[in-house]
Enzyme design. Structure first.
Site, PDB file in Angstrom:
ATOM      1  N   THR A 112     -23.238  70.034 -11.329  1.00 23.86           N
ATOM      2  CA  THR A 112     -24.697  69.945 -11.401  1.00 23.86           C
ATOM      3  C   THR A 112     -25.084  69.188 -12.668  1.00 23.86           C
ATOM      4  O   THR A 112     -24.387  69.259 -13.689  1.00 23.86           O
ATOM      5  CB  THR A 112     -25.352  71.340 -11.395  1.00 23.86           C
ATOM      6  OG1 THR A 112     -25.054  72.029 -12.609  1.00 23.86           O
ATOM      7  CG2 THR A 112     -24.854  72.159 -10.214  1.00 23.86           C
ATOM      8  N   GLY A 113     -26.197  68.457 -12.592  1.00 27.26           N
ATOM      9  CA  GLY A 113     -26.589  67.626 -13.730  1.00 27.26           C
ATOM     10  C   GLY A 113     -25.503  66.624 -14.060  1.00 27.26           C
ATOM     11  O   GLY A 113     -25.222  66.350 -15.235  1.00 27.26           O
TER      12      GLY A 113
ATOM     13  N   ILE B 247     -22.689  65.128 -20.645  1.00 28.66           N
ATOM     14  CA  ILE B 247     -21.463  65.870 -20.385  1.00 28.66           C
ATOM     15  C   ILE B 247     -21.163  65.909 -18.891  1.00 28.66           C
ATOM     16  O   ILE B 247     -20.007  65.745 -18.475  1.00 28.66           O
ATOM     17  CB  ILE B 247     -21.575  67.299 -20.952  1.00 28.66           C
ATOM     18  CG1 ILE B 247     -21.626  67.256 -22.482  1.00 28.66           C
ATOM     19  CG2 ILE B 247     -20.413  68.169 -20.474  1.00 28.66           C
ATOM     20  CD1 ILE B 247     -21.930  68.602 -23.127  1.00 28.66           C
TER      21      ILE B 247
ATOM     22  N   TYR C 258     -34.431  78.340 -25.215  1.00 26.89           N
ATOM     23  CA  TYR C 258     -33.176  77.791 -24.697  1.00 26.89           C
ATOM     24  C   TYR C 258     -31.998  78.680 -25.082  1.00 26.89           C
ATOM     25  O   TYR C 258     -31.140  79.002 -24.245  1.00 26.89           O
ATOM     26  CB  TYR C 258     -33.005  76.388 -25.274  1.00 26.89           C
ATOM     27  CG  TYR C 258     -31.677  75.711 -24.991  1.00 26.89           C
ATOM     28  CD1 TYR C 258     -31.414  75.151 -23.746  1.00 26.89           C
ATOM     29  CD2 TYR C 258     -30.708  75.601 -25.984  1.00 26.89           C
ATOM     30  CE1 TYR C 258     -30.202  74.504 -23.498  1.00 26.89           C
ATOM     31  CE2 TYR C 258     -29.504  74.953 -25.747  1.00 26.89           C
ATOM     32  CZ  TYR C 258     -29.249  74.409 -24.500  1.00 26.89           C
ATOM     33  OH  TYR C 258     -28.064  73.775 -24.258  1.00 26.89           O
TER      34      TYR C 258
ATOM     35  N   THR D 272     -25.098  63.281 -13.606  1.00 22.08           N
ATOM     36  CA  THR D 272     -25.322  61.838 -13.718  1.00 22.08           C
ATOM     37  C   THR D 272     -25.484  61.359 -15.155  1.00 22.08           C
ATOM     38  O   THR D 272     -25.551  60.163 -15.396  1.00 22.08           O
ATOM     39  CB  THR D 272     -26.574  61.417 -12.916  1.00 22.08           C
ATOM     40  OG1 THR D 272     -27.719  62.107 -13.439  1.00 22.08           O
ATOM     41  CG2 THR D 272     -26.410  61.733 -11.438  1.00 22.08           C
TER      42      THR D 272
END
Length: 265
Positions: free
Chosen positions: A19-20, A25, A156, A22
Site C-alpha cells: 500500500t502507498g 519507501i 501522527y 508509488t
C-alpha cells in the site's frame, strides 16, 4: 546511495500487496519485492508516473472503508489472495503546534490513515492466509510512535503507536496459524514526503531547508550515522522480513534509524 544486492529470487510464486507503493519507501519496497520474484500489487490514491510498471496497480484511498473493500474484492477475483501484505500507507499531514491546534477531525483523520486503513485491509486479506496457514503481514510504523515530537507529530505519533500495539496483538493471534506479523519503524528517510514536510516547517520558521533539517536532527537527539536513510535501505530490511530467511521472526518491531533512538530497544 547504491546498495549492492545479490539477485536471489526467493519470492518466486508469491503474491505481494504494497500500500502507498508509488512513492518513497513504498516504491522502493515494490521494486525490491519485484526483484526477488514476487508478483506485486500496488495501491495508492494517484496513478504512478512510470510506464511499463512491473506491478498491478489499483487506485484507492484506503482511508475510505469502501476503497478497502474494492481492493480486497479485486485481489480476490484476480489472485485469490496475497502471501505478503506490506501496510505502508501513512501520512503526517496534520497541523503542528501541539494539542490546541488539533481538532477532532484531525485526530479522526490520523487514525483513519495511519491505523484503520491497515486494520481493515488485514481484516479483509488475513482470512485467506489463515486458511493456507502461511503468510506475512508487515506494518510500517515510525520511530515517532515511541518518540513523538509534540510540535509537529502529535496525532501522527499517537496513531503510529496504536498501529505498533495492534501489530503485536495480531502477531500473537495469527502466529499459531503460520502467519507472521511484524512491524518496521523507520526513522528519517530521504523521501519526497519528508522533503515537503521539512520545507513547510522551514517556511513556517523562516529558516533554510538545510537549517530545518539540522534542527530536526537535533530535536530527535541526533543521528549517529549523520544522514537520513535512503528508501532502498529501509526496503532491504522489509524485503528480508518478508522473505523465507526470516521464517522464525514474528511479533517484533524493527527500528531502522541510523542509531537515532535514544534508549536501548
Amino acid at each position: 546511495m547504491e546498495i549492492q544486492q545479490q539477485l536471489i529470487r526467493d519470492l518466486e510464486g508469491k503474491i505481494a500487496l504494497v500500500t502507498g507503493g508509488t512513492k518513497g519507501i513504498g516504491k522502493a519496497v515494490t521494486a525490491r519485492l519485484s526483484q526477488a520474484g514476487a508478483t506485486v500489487i500496488v495501491t495508492a490514491r494517484n496513478k504512478p508516473d512510470e510506464h511499463n510498471k512491473p506491478y498491478h496497480f489499483i487506485a484507492a484511498d484506503l482511508a475510505k472503508r469502501e476503497d478497502v473493500e474494492k481492493v480486497a474484492a479485486e485481489i480476490s477475483e484476480r489472485y485469490g489472495g496475497v502471501d505478503i501484505l506490506i501496510n505502508n500507507m501513512g501520512a503526517n499531514t496534520f497541523p503542528g503546534g501541539g494539542f490546541s491546534t488539533l481538532a477532532d477531525e484531525h485526530w479522526y483523520q490520523a487514525l483513519e490513515i495511519n491505523l484503520l486503513s491497515s486494520v481493515r485491509l488485514d481484516r479483509a486479506l488475513l482470512p485467506k492466509m489463515l486458511e493456507r496457514k502461511s503468510g506475512v503481514i508487515i506494518h510500517i510504523s515510525s520511530t515517532s510512535g515511541q518518540y513523538p515530537i509534540w510540535e509537529s507529530t502529535m496525532a501522527y505519533s499517537a496513531a503510529k503507536a496504536a498501529l505498533t500495539s495492534y501489530s503485536k496483538s495480531l502477531a500473537d493471534e495469527a502466529g499459531p496459524y503460520g502467519v507472521r506479523v511484524l512491524t518496521v519503524s523507520p526513522g528519517l528517510n530521504k523521501t519526497e514526503a519528508m522533503s515537503d514536510f521539512l520545507g513547510q516547517l522551514a517556511a513556517k520558521e523562516g529558516i533554510t531547508f538545510d537549517e530545518m533539517t539540522q534542527k530536526l536532527f537535533d530535536r530527535v537527539g541526533g543521528v549517529p550515522l549523520g544522514r537520513m536513510a535512503e528508501p532502498e535501505e529501509t526496503a532491504e530490511l522489509i524485503y528480508f522480513l518478508a522473505s523465507p530467511k526470516a521464517s522464525y521472526i514474528s511479533g517484533a518491531n524493527y527500528f531502522i534509524d541510523g542509531g537515532n533512538f535514544p534508549v536501548v530497544k
